[in-house]
Design a protein around this motif. Structure first.
Motif, PDB file in Angstrom:
ATOM      1  N   ASP A   1       8.980   5.638   6.790  1.00  0.00           N
ATOM      2  CA  ASP A   1       9.078   4.193   6.562  1.00  0.00           C
ATOM      3  C   ASP A   1      10.077   3.815   5.479  1.00  0.00           C
ATOM      4  OD1 ASP A   1       7.716   4.913   4.205  1.00  0.00           O
ATOM      5  OD2 ASP A   1       5.788   4.550   5.170  1.00  0.00           O
ATOM      6  N   GLY A   2      10.643   4.808   4.789  1.00  0.00           N
ATOM      7  CA  GLY A   2      11.695   4.543   3.810  1.00  0.00           C
ATOM      8  C   GLY A   2      11.223   4.111   2.434  1.00  0.00           C
ATOM      9  N   VAL A   3       9.919   4.061   2.207  1.00  0.00           N
ATOM     10  CA  VAL A   3       9.409   3.565   0.919  1.00  0.00           C
ATOM     11  C   VAL A   3       9.779   4.517  -0.222  1.00  0.00           C
ATOM     12  CG1 VAL A   3       7.370   2.879  -0.380  1.00  0.00           C
ATOM     13  CG2 VAL A   3       7.516   2.348   2.049  1.00  0.00           C
TER      14      VAL A   3
ATOM     15  N   ARG B   1      13.880  -3.061   6.418  1.00  0.00           N
ATOM     16  CA  ARG B   1      13.028  -3.415   5.290  1.00  0.00           C
ATOM     17  C   ARG B   1      13.685  -3.115   3.944  1.00  0.00           C
ATOM     18  NH1 ARG B   1       8.003   0.125   6.665  1.00  0.00           N
ATOM     19  NH2 ARG B   1       6.875  -1.024   5.051  1.00  0.00           N
ATOM     20  N   PHE B   2      14.540  -2.093   3.914  1.00  0.00           N
ATOM     21  CA  PHE B   2      15.174  -1.669   2.672  1.00  0.00           C
ATOM     22  C   PHE B   2      16.682  -1.534   2.894  1.00  0.00           C
ATOM     23  CE2 PHE B   2      10.891   0.311   2.751  1.00  0.00           C
ATOM     24  CZ  PHE B   2      10.323  -0.363   1.683  1.00  0.00           C
ATOM     25  N   PRO B   3      17.427  -2.613   2.754  1.00  0.00           N
ATOM     26  CA  PRO B   3      18.877  -2.582   3.005  1.00  0.00           C
ATOM     27  C   PRO B   3      19.621  -1.541   2.166  1.00  0.00           C
ATOM     28  CG  PRO B   3      18.092  -4.846   2.806  1.00  0.00           C
ATOM     29  CD  PRO B   3      16.959  -3.968   2.405  1.00  0.00           C
ATOM     30  N   GLU B   4      19.059  -1.175   1.018  1.00  0.00           N
ATOM     31  CA  GLU B   4      19.729  -0.194   0.155  1.00  0.00           C
ATOM     32  C   GLU B   4      19.804   1.200   0.788  1.00  0.00           C
ATOM     33  OE1 GLU B   4      15.395  -0.439  -1.361  1.00  0.00           O
ATOM     34  OE2 GLU B   4      16.934  -1.780  -0.543  1.00  0.00           O
ATOM     35  N   LEU B   5      19.070   1.410   1.883  1.00  0.00           N
ATOM     36  CA  LEU B   5      19.097   2.714   2.560  1.00  0.00           C
ATOM     37  C   LEU B   5      20.297   2.877   3.484  1.00  0.00           C
ATOM     38  CD1 LEU B   5      15.345   3.259   3.567  1.00  0.00           C
ATOM     39  CD2 LEU B   5      16.481   3.680   1.386  1.00  0.00           C
TER      40      LEU B   5
ATOM     41  N   LEU C   1       0.833  -1.204   0.000  1.00  0.00           N
ATOM     42  CA  LEU C   1       0.000   0.000   0.000  1.00  0.00           C
ATOM     43  C   LEU C   1       0.867   1.253   0.000  1.00  0.00           C
ATOM     44  CD1 LEU C   1      -2.814  -0.951   2.557  1.00  0.00           C
ATOM     45  CD2 LEU C   1      -2.944  -0.953   0.064  1.00  0.00           C
ATOM     46  N   LYS C   2       1.860   1.284   0.879  1.00  0.00           N
ATOM     47  CA  LYS C   2       2.728   2.445   0.980  1.00  0.00           C
ATOM     48  C   LYS C   2       3.525   2.639  -0.306  1.00  0.00           C
ATOM     49  CE  LYS C   2       3.349   4.563   4.316  1.00  0.00           C
ATOM     50  NZ  LYS C   2       2.728   5.789   4.865  1.00  0.00           N
ATOM     51  N   THR C   3       3.910   1.552  -0.954  1.00  0.00           N
ATOM     52  CA  THR C   3       4.667   1.657  -2.201  1.00  0.00           C
ATOM     53  C   THR C   3       3.819   2.307  -3.288  1.00  0.00           C
ATOM     54  OG1 THR C   3       6.026  -0.271  -1.668  1.00  0.00           O
ATOM     55  CG2 THR C   3       5.874   0.362  -3.994  1.00  0.00           C
ATOM     56  N   GLN C   4       2.558   1.927  -3.374  1.00  0.00           N
ATOM     57  CA  GLN C   4       1.678   2.521  -4.379  1.00  0.00           C
ATOM     58  C   GLN C   4       1.481   4.011  -4.127  1.00  0.00           C
ATOM     59  OE1 GLN C   4      -1.812  -0.015  -5.621  1.00  0.00           O
ATOM     60  NE2 GLN C   4      -1.022  -1.368  -4.042  1.00  0.00           N
ATOM     61  N   ILE C   5       1.346   4.388  -2.854  1.00  0.00           N
ATOM     62  CA  ILE C   5       1.206   5.808  -2.516  1.00  0.00           C
ATOM     63  C   ILE C   5       2.491   6.553  -2.841  1.00  0.00           C
ATOM     64  CG2 ILE C   5       0.896   7.431  -0.603  1.00  0.00           C
ATOM     65  CD1 ILE C   5      -0.898   5.280   0.713  1.00  0.00           C
ATOM     66  N   ALA C   6       3.640   5.963  -2.500  1.00  0.00           N
ATOM     67  CA  ALA C   6       4.930   6.603  -2.757  1.00  0.00           C
ATOM     68  C   ALA C   6       5.185   6.763  -4.252  1.00  0.00           C
ATOM     69  CB  ALA C   6       6.050   5.799  -2.104  1.00  0.00           C
ATOM     70  N   LYS C   7       4.756   5.795  -5.060  1.00  0.00           N
ATOM     71  CA  LYS C   7       4.928   5.897  -6.511  1.00  0.00           C
ATOM     72  C   LYS C   7       4.148   7.092  -7.065  1.00  0.00           C
ATOM     73  CE  LYS C   7       5.965   1.076  -7.706  1.00  0.00           C
ATOM     74  NZ  LYS C   7       5.478  -0.159  -8.367  1.00  0.00           N
ATOM     75  N   LYS C   8       2.960   7.315  -6.529  1.00  0.00           N
ATOM     76  CA  LYS C   8       2.178   8.482  -6.948  1.00  0.00           C
ATOM     77  C   LYS C   8       2.882   9.772  -6.552  1.00  0.00           C
ATOM     78  CE  LYS C   8      -2.193   5.987  -6.256  1.00  0.00           C
ATOM     79  NZ  LYS C   8      -3.403   5.898  -5.401  1.00  0.00           N
TER      80      LYS C   8
ATOM     81  N   TYR D   1      20.938  10.177  -3.690  1.00  0.00           N
ATOM     82  CA  TYR D   1      19.959  10.357  -2.601  1.00  0.00           C
ATOM     83  C   TYR D   1      20.644  10.374  -1.237  1.00  0.00           C
ATOM     84  CZ  TYR D   1      16.165   9.372   0.673  1.00  0.00           C
ATOM     85  OH  TYR D   1      15.292   9.431   1.732  1.00  0.00           O
ATOM     86  N   ARG D   2      20.164  11.283  -0.375  1.00  0.00           N
ATOM     87  CA  ARG D   2      20.499  11.285   1.038  1.00  0.00           C
ATOM     88  C   ARG D   2      19.209  11.587   1.811  1.00  0.00           C
ATOM     89  NH1 ARG D   2      24.110   9.044  -0.629  1.00  0.00           N
ATOM     90  NH2 ARG D   2      26.352   9.323  -0.304  1.00  0.00           N
ATOM     91  N   GLY D   3      19.070  10.969   2.987  1.00  0.00           N
ATOM     92  CA  GLY D   3      17.854  11.152   3.780  1.00  0.00           C
ATOM     93  C   GLY D   3      18.176  11.353   5.252  1.00  0.00           C
TER      94      GLY D   3
END
Length: 278
Positions: free
Chosen positions: A89-91, A119-123, A57-64, A103-105
């Motif tokens: 949440d890092g999505v 959840r996202f090791p790439e972060l 769900l969060k991924t779909q929202i983040a894509k928008k 990217y930096r966060g």
């Protein structure tokens, strides 16, 4: 009343507009800013952690969100350098990295930071669990700074935005997305009816309650020029409604989202989110 407005900093003509359980909401009669007192909020409510929702769900929202940001800001190349403050949440962070952007966060919450890293090791190494001042991130280095559901948590929004300018290259852009708290009582009635926020009219940890007028004043005081502004539907977004219902009543969620998507009544009555691009 011994407090000052977080926008215009006056200590005069501040009135209490709402009281429920431990929540006390105030409005500045000079500039119209609505807010909670930071010290009172910290003592009474403490710092509560955000609930972590289903990735799909969060991924779909983040894509928008990502599509809107890229299109509205007219960015179309992977040379874009992005700084996101309040990664949550890092999505969105994961999507930006996978899209090839530099990217930096920043995520001050240890709970949310650890959850997103798990959840996202790439972060790892790209999201920092600290404040912006302590991050060591290079200034005057980013084409785009993103603040989604962040500014309403900041005690001094004008000062915070002024600091952010230091991280942008000349001509860089700032994307801000926040809840629209216009018609607060109307929002409160609806939220209470669906069991959101336990009857509070807004999220208990939101310090600043922005309207289109007060976010514009905030940007002006921070010396940002708003290029584009508008509203984003919340009630017309099926994924967001599903999160509210915690995936229960999926048919009802579909009916609600379809109704507001077609009628746009939530936008008409300013019940969506505000976005500004500066």
């Amino acid at each position: 009343m011994n407090m000052r407005c977080p926008l215009c900093h006056t200590k005069q003509d501040i009135i209490k507009i709402y009281s429920y359980k431990s929540m006390l909401l105030y409005r500045c009669c000079d500039c119209g800013m609505m807010f909670q007192d930071y010290d009172t909020l910290r003592k009474l409510n403490g710092v509560t952690e955000e609930e972590v929702y289903d990735n799909s769900l969060k991924t779909q929202i983040a894509k928008k969100s990502l599509k809107r940001i890229i299109n509205k800001c007219s960015f179309n190349n992977t040379a874009l350098k992005v700084l996101e403050i309040g990664t949550g949440d890092g999505v969105l962070a994961s999507l930006l990295i996978k899209s090839g952007f530099y990217y930096r966060g920043i995520e001050p919450s240890s709970f949310l930071y650890q959850n997103s890293i798990n959840r996202f090791p790439e972060l790892k190494g790209k999201v920092h669990n600290c404040s912006l001042d302590d991050s060591g991130i290079s200034k005057s280095d980013f084409n785009l700074v993103i603040l989604i559901d962040t500014l309403e948590h900041v005690p001094e929004p004008v000062l915070f935005l002024s600091q952010i300018k230091e991280y942008l290259v000349y001509g860089g852009m700032l994307y801000v997305e926040i809840p629209n708290e216009s018609f607060l009582y109307l929002r409160g009635i609806f939220r209470k009816a669906i069991g959101l926020y336990s009857g509070f009219p807004t999220h208990p940890n939101h310090l600043n309650l922005f309207t289109p007028l007060t976010i514009r004043k905030t940007m002006e005081q921070a010396d940002f020029e708003i290029k584009i502004s508008g509203q984003i539907t919340v009630l017309g977004d099926y994924q967001r409604i599903l999160i509210v219902f915690k995936k229960r009543s999926m048919f009802l969620a579909r009916i609600i989202s379809l109704f507001f998507m077609l009628t746009k009544l939530d936008i008409l009555f300013q019940q969506g989110n505000i976005f500004v691009i500066c």
